[in-house]
Write an enzyme that holds these catalytic residues in place. Structure first.
Site, PDB file in Angstrom:
ATOM      1  N   ALA A 279       0.839  -1.196   0.000  1.00 18.35           N
ATOM      2  CA  ALA A 279       0.000   0.000   0.000  1.00 18.35           C
ATOM      3  C   ALA A 279       0.872   1.242   0.000  1.00 18.35           C
ATOM      4  O   ALA A 279       1.945   1.260   0.592  1.00 18.35           O
ATOM      5  CB  ALA A 279      -0.917   0.024   1.217  1.00 18.35           C
ATOM      6  N   ASP A 280       0.384   2.262  -0.678  1.00 16.38           N
ATOM      7  CA  ASP A 280       1.029   3.574  -0.637  1.00 16.38           C
ATOM      8  C   ASP A 280       0.295   4.523   0.286  1.00 16.38           C
ATOM      9  O   ASP A 280       0.869   5.509   0.745  1.00 16.38           O
ATOM     10  CB  ASP A 280       1.088   4.162  -2.048  1.00 16.38           C
ATOM     11  N   ARG A 281      -0.976   4.227   0.557  1.00 17.21           N
ATOM     12  CA  ARG A 281      -1.742   5.048   1.489  1.00 17.21           C
ATOM     13  C   ARG A 281      -3.018   4.292   1.862  1.00 17.21           C
ATOM     14  O   ARG A 281      -3.698   3.746   0.994  1.00 17.21           O
ATOM     15  CB  ARG A 281      -2.095   6.398   0.858  1.00 17.21           C
TER      16      ARG A 281
END
Length: 390
Positions: A279-281
């Protein structure tokens, strides 16, 4: 990774970066010191066919390798931004000259400007924003740092600490993830893993997040096999994850085109299969931004009754954003898609770097501080989890 303890902490030998902090000397910090800080990063655009390290001398170099995706992966982006800042301030001749004769407050403002610049490199990944905020709180707001030497030494030491912590956190993510996944299968059964993009040692300072969970399953002798999606258009899955899987000698590896996943599960079956992605965010409601194609994988997983886990550092949880609708999605240059697809150069295209998987498709969120699962009402209380674990 650092040349001593960190490299020994991973079972693998893949090194996304090489960092050597400068030594404390009587002459102070900087180019005139006998040993200045150095940073080199592995050019991931050349893998798996060529191994080449790029020297990072200043924040402009760090920004460039992040922006051009010569390094990628949310945790690694944050680490390279922090270390690039430390090297710039302690070892880059132009910056050292700029800092000469300035007071602490003036130096702090220069640091703030450089931090703001680094944040513009990849806007979707929250990790770099959190890393800069942590540096600001720890260093810039520390009233006990009264000289240039104290300030820069503290910054360099904290950057080194964040590097070491990343590897330790990744190992914890692997342990928590393996415990969670194995709790849902029979004691004598092994697990088949499906993943997308690259979330291993090449996306972090070492070990990995989603691929780190797979590594832990391998160490426990509980992984039946692993399939990775090629991850168009940059092919991080086929170039990087496949490279790591083979280097690690993981059992029964399989590379899939992104469009094959439905047929793969229909043909091979979905028993004891789990999807693990990075995940990036992650927003307050559990909506998750990750590499483009992740949402598609989540839809297919749900259709086949396959658990879908997000594995990412605690710092990826962004409770300031209520849902995925508020995430800024980076759009990459059209040429990246046109060149890799062989399409006519005149063809118009849309090339987002990320998509958002709604929380409804996610089984659980694995962090180094534990696994967040659904509340009784079926939702993710990310904010409550962050408050409890902070």
């Amino acid at each position: 990774m650092m040349s001593s303890d960190i490299s020994k902490s991973s079972a693998n030998t893949l090194r996304s970066l090489i960092f050597t902090p400068c030594a404390s000397t009587s002459t102070g910090i900087g180019a005139d010191s006998p040993r200045s800080a150095t940073l080199s990063v592995l050019d991931q655009l050349l893998l798996p066919h060529e191994t080449k390290y790029i020297p990072i001398r200043c924040v402009q170099d760090a920004w460039s390798v992040i922006r051009t995706m010569q390094i990628r992966g949310a945790p690694l982006i944050a680490i390279v931004a922090v270390l690039g800042l430390a090297v710039d301030l302690t070892s880059y001749p132009s910056t050292i000259h700029q800092l000469e004769g300035l007071g602490v407050d003036e130096i702090k403002q220069i640091i703030v400007d450089k931090m703001e610049y680094l944040k513009t490199s990849r806007p979707t990944a929250v990790n770099v924003f959190n890393a800069m905020e942590e540096l600001s709180t720890t260093i810039l707001e520390n009233s006990s740092l009264n000289t240039r030497e104290e300030l820069l030494s503290a910054l360099l030491n904290h950057a080194s600490y964040m590097l070491e912590r990343d590897v330790s956190d990744n190992r914890s993510i692997g342990n928590h993830g393996a415990d969670e996944i194995l709790s849902k299968v029979d004691p004598g059964s092994n697990v088949r893993v499906i993943t997308i993009c690259n979330t291993g040692s090449l996306a972090t300072a070492g070990w990995g997040t989603a691929l780190g969970v797979a590594r832990e399953l391998c160490l426990r002798g509980r992984m039946e096999g692993i399939a990775c999606l090629e991850t168009r258009p940059y092919n991080q899955g086929s170039r990087l994850t496949a490279y790591e899987i083979l280097t690690e000698q993981m059992p029964n590896p399989c590379l899939l085109c992104d469009s094959m996943i439905s047929s793969y599960l229909a043909t091979k079956g979905s028993a004891n299969t789990v999807c693990i992605v990075g995940a990036d965010r992650v927003c307050a409601n559990g909506d998750t931004a990750n590499k483009i194609g992740t949402f598609q994988l989540a839809i297919v997983a749900k259709a086949f009754g396959v658990d879908f886990y997000v594995a990412s550092p605690f710092t990826t949880l962004d409770v300031k954003l209520q849902s995925g609708k508020e995430i800024e999605i980076e759009e990459r240059p059209p040429g990246e898609l046109l060149e890799s697809s062989g399409a006519p150069k005149e063809m118009k295209c849309w090339n987002p770097g990320f998509d958002v998987t709604p929380a409804a498709y996610i089984t659980g969120i694995i962090t180094e501080k534990g696994v967040l699962t659904r509340s009784e009402d079926g939702t993710f209380d990310v904010k409550g989890f962050v408050e409890k674990k902070s």
